[in-house]
Design a protein around this motif. Structure first.
Motif, mmCIF file in Angstrom:
data_model
loop_
_atom_site.group_PDB
_atom_site.id
_atom_site.type_symbol
_atom_site.label_atom_id
_atom_site.label_comp_id
_atom_site.label_asym_id
_atom_site.label_seq_id
_atom_site.Cartn_x
_atom_site.Cartn_y
_atom_site.Cartn_z
ATOM 1 N N LYS A 125 1.045 -5.695 -5.741
ATOM 2 C CA LYS A 125 2.019 -5.317 -6.220
ATOM 3 C C LYS A 125 2.351 -4.632 -7.333
ATOM 4 O O LYS A 125 2.014 -5.694 -8.229
ATOM 5 C CB LYS A 125 3.562 -5.897 -5.444
ATOM 6 C CG LYS A 125 4.787 -4.888 -5.816
ATOM 7 C CD LYS A 125 6.296 -5.614 -5.307
ATOM 8 C CE LYS A 125 7.059 -4.739 -5.472
ATOM 9 N NZ LYS A 125 8.785 -5.507 -5.586
ATOM 10 N N GLY A 174 -3.819 4.978 -0.468
ATOM 11 C CA GLY A 174 -3.252 4.089 0.504
ATOM 12 C C GLY A 174 -3.964 2.204 0.368
ATOM 13 O O GLY A 174 -3.422 1.738 1.191
ATOM 14 N N SER A 226 0.601 -0.966 -0.116
ATOM 15 C CA SER A 226 -0.399 0.168 0.262
ATOM 16 C C SER A 226 0.942 1.519 0.295
ATOM 17 O O SER A 226 2.075 1.089 0.968
ATOM 18 C CB SER A 226 -1.202 -0.128 1.190
ATOM 19 O OG SER A 226 -0.284 0.286 3.002
ATOM 20 N N SER A 227 0.127 2.086 -0.630
ATOM 21 C CA SER A 227 0.945 3.373 -0.640
ATOM 22 C C SER A 227 -0.161 4.211 -0.910
ATOM 23 O O SER A 227 -0.901 4.100 -1.723
ATOM 24 C CB SER A 227 2.641 3.534 -1.388
ATOM 25 O OG SER A 227 1.751 3.294 -3.316
ATOM 26 N N GLU A 228 0.320 5.764 -0.496
ATOM 27 C CA GLU A 228 -0.825 6.574 -0.867
ATOM 28 C C GLU A 228 -0.420 6.904 -2.068
ATOM 29 O O GLU A 228 -1.891 8.136 -2.116
ATOM 30 C CB GLU A 228 -0.603 7.743 0.610
ATOM 31 C CG GLU A 228 -0.718 7.623 1.488
ATOM 32 C CD GLU A 228 -2.370 7.408 2.292
ATOM 33 O OE1 GLU A 228 -3.176 8.152 1.221
ATOM 34 O OE2 GLU A 228 -2.343 6.503 2.677
ATOM 35 N N ASP A 229 0.307 7.205 -2.666
ATOM 36 C CA ASP A 229 -0.843 7.588 -4.115
ATOM 37 C C ASP A 229 -0.793 6.859 -5.405
ATOM 38 O O ASP A 229 -1.018 7.001 -5.772
ATOM 39 C CB ASP A 229 1.580 7.886 -4.968
ATOM 40 C CG ASP A 229 2.231 6.607 -4.804
ATOM 41 O OD1 ASP A 229 1.881 6.097 -4.251
ATOM 42 O OD2 ASP A 229 2.604 6.393 -5.565
#
Length: 89
Positions: free
Chosen positions: A20, A15, A8-11
């Motif tokens: 992946k 999120g 997870s990544s905010e961009d």
């Protein structure tokens, strides 16, 4: 194929847990699975490897409250971050 991971990544997807190197969230896979789609159909329609689908479902079954909340929040959110559409035939 590299190791299949949930990240997870905010961009990406705000999120939300996702596979992946994709923009396919665990919640997206979960929603199709709950509609009765099998692993093969989900992988074919979302352009995923069947093992990616299994990994997403495994994450869901380990974290059902988190994913249910994401789905609920998306349904009440005015900004549409809805389930990705299956590929066109």
């Amino acid at each position: 194929m590299s190791e299949i991971k949930i990240v997870s990544s905010e961009d990406k997807l705000g999120g939300e847990p996702r596979l992946k190197d994709t923009r396919v969230g665990v919640s997206h896979v979960t929603q199709y699975y709950e509609k009765g789609w099998n692993v093969e159909k989900i992988s074919r329609e979302l352009n995923l490897n069947p093992l990616q689908v299994v990994k997403a479902l495994e994450y869901y079954y380990k974290n059902p409250e988190e994913i249910r909340q994401i789905i609920k929040d998306r349904k009440t959110n005015t900004i549409d971050a809805s389930t990705p559409s299956p590929k066109k035939a």
